[in-house]
Design an enzyme around this catalytic site. Structure first.
Site, short mmCIF file in Angstrom:
data_model
loop_
_atom_site.label_atom_id
_atom_site.label_comp_id
_atom_site.label_asym_id
_atom_site.label_seq_id
_atom_site.Cartn_x
_atom_site.Cartn_y
_atom_site.Cartn_z
N ARG A 116 0.84 -1.20 0.00
CA ARG A 116 0.00 0.00 0.00
C ARG A 116 0.87 1.26 0.00
O ARG A 116 1.02 1.93 -1.01
CB ARG A 116 -0.95 -0.02 1.22
N ASP A 117 1.49 1.57 1.13
CA ASP A 117 2.24 2.81 1.24
C ASP A 117 3.39 2.85 0.23
O ASP A 117 3.68 3.90 -0.37
CB ASP A 117 2.78 2.94 2.67
N CYS A 149 7.52 10.09 0.17
CA CYS A 149 6.48 11.11 0.27
C CYS A 149 6.62 12.09 -0.87
O CYS A 149 7.70 12.62 -1.11
CB CYS A 149 6.60 11.82 1.60
#
Lengths: 311, 311
Positions: free
Chosen positions: B16-17, B246
């Protein structure tokens, strides 16, 4: 932040350990300039070069020339910068003294196989030479530290048992250096091991100053540096841009980066005397001079908080 | 090694991340295969996907399809693997329950500016929704954790004061999740901060299970993981190959790599239940599937001790 604020000294090793193991070959002027830039960023102890056979390490053949440039116009505040040279024999001590360093660093390797590969002599033999070498350094008015290479693991033998390290560290302490450095030469240490080994060496040589030298090869360099600090070690080697590395660990990143440790300690409220922005500028200059990128995390990601949040 | 041997659980977040923030876009089959491979390497808790609007996160639009493949032939020992989905609203909880996960993860962001940018709503608003969401999860028989994003710093506001985190963590604890996770979403934390913040959250919610989520953006991911473990946290997120990262931190490396933490803990004598060789093989498969190298240190340098030393 956690109530401790003992300052930590980051010993800059890029000019020697870094450059010696870098694919690029900097001209003598650039080596001196590198020393000037790290001192301008706040470094007060710098491993500048090594006084060994130019046949063994051709890249350090200009040791006297680099020091000559630095003596013409000494970097940093007068009397506050310690320049250091690596030596392996009495001829090296004499050369280092004549070239004007304040300190020499000697090396002993904890594992016998690596010692033979790296030093051309077993551990016992290099230990036996220490007292004479330290005596020569003392007679020349130089401070002398001894680094124990492969203190946390050996590329040939695997684990280096704690008892073996204690035996070697005990013999080093007996020879009476000004400081003992535990080096993770191939970047395999983990923090639990750092806590254990720093504690063990402190117990067997309570009065002796300790330094640690870490590589970030397996992602643990920063963690190990913090563990060493937590264990009371206030002197750590680091290399601008994380340059260096070990020829025995292909594809490995090198020494733990000075700017990564400077960030770690600054955000932890621990004084280093270093200016992170100046270090990052010096790193950018170094990458340009080397002609290739460097591996530091801070070099990639930049500092935090970002300028817009700080202003 | 230091006398502690509490096991640590590494929650695998690459599916996911990791994938959500990777430039590559894996087919559904490969996403399920990734879950199978990490479970085969020992992972027992895996963040598989996110049940959010496919318009907001197109890469996770196949959430039900991935879970469908995994339900056809469930990975790992029956009843011992917890699959998790990220949700942001009640529709997500319902989708997650129908798709057959055992657990949902909710997110609150500690800094208001980042919360608006990331969640489309301020911190107070997302906190106000928590009780209903947690109630819906409970009613559906799902475990529910809440991650506090930007617990250690914000890309817009800079430092997130401890008092602010305590306020947000207090409100999260009040809502009664099964676990609270402190996330260093942008990779700025340092170990001293981890020690401080884990301690503070534990004091205000003594009975609540804690997890931590670190990024290696500024070289401190491994150090922070170790500091969290030393502070008593025994559940840590990690991403195979260190994939992820990120979008607000350009050039940053991503989540702390599962194999780097597996190495750290294994050499420290701390059980993780993971097989490092199997993880490294899964990482090589993943890099091939993604079509680009991954950032883990162990992936580059390999394990230690080397095979020749072990045999």
């Amino acid at each position: 932040m956690n109530g401790r604020a003992a300052a930590v000294e980051l010993v800059e090793v890029a000019p020697r350990d870094g450059l010696q193991n870098d694919p690029a070959d900097l001209p003598t002027e650039a080596k001196a300039e590198l020393v000037r830039r790290v001192v301008a960023a706040g470094a007060r102890r710098v491993e500048v070069t090594s006084f060994v056979s130019p046949k063994a390490v051709p890249k350090m053949a200009d040791a006297e020339a680099v020091l000559g440039l630095l003596q013409e116009d000494p970097p940093g505040p007068p009397g506050q910068v310690r320049l250091c040279g690596l030596v392996v024999n009495e001829r090296g001590v004499a050369r280092a003294a004549a070239a004007g360093v304040q300190e020499v660093n000697l090396v002993v390797v904890a594992s016998d196989t690596f010692s033979r590969a790296n030093q051309g002599a077993g551990t016992a033999e290099t230990l036996a030479r220490l007292p004479d070498l330290l005596g020569a350094a003392r007679a020349a008015g130089l401070a002398a530290s001894v680094t124990i290479g492969a203190s946390f693991g050996c590329p040939f033998e695997g684990e280096v048992p704690l008892g073996r390290l204690e035996e070697v560290a005990g013999a080093v302490a007996e020879a009476g250096p000004d400081e003992l450095c535990l080096a993770d030469t191939i970047g395999v240490a983990v923090p639990a091991q750092v806590t254990e080994r720093v504690g063990a060496v402190r117990r067997l040589a309570p009065g002796l100053a300790l330094r640690c030298h870490f590589h970030d090869t397996r992602g643990t360099g920063t963690a190990n540096a913090w563990a060493a600090y937590q264990a009371g070690v206030t002197s750590l080697d680091a290399s601008l841009g994380g340059i260096g590395g070990c020829p025995f660990a292909p594809g490995a990143t090198g020494n733990v980066a000075t700017e990564d440790l400077a960030y770690l300690f600054a955000r932890s409220g621990v004084p280093t005397g270093l200016d992170l922005a100046a270090l990052l500028a010096a790193r950018a200059w170094l990458a340009e001079a080397l002609g290739h990128p460097t591996a530091s995390a801070l070099g990639r990601a930049g500092p935090f908080p970002p300028e817009r949040a700080r202003s």
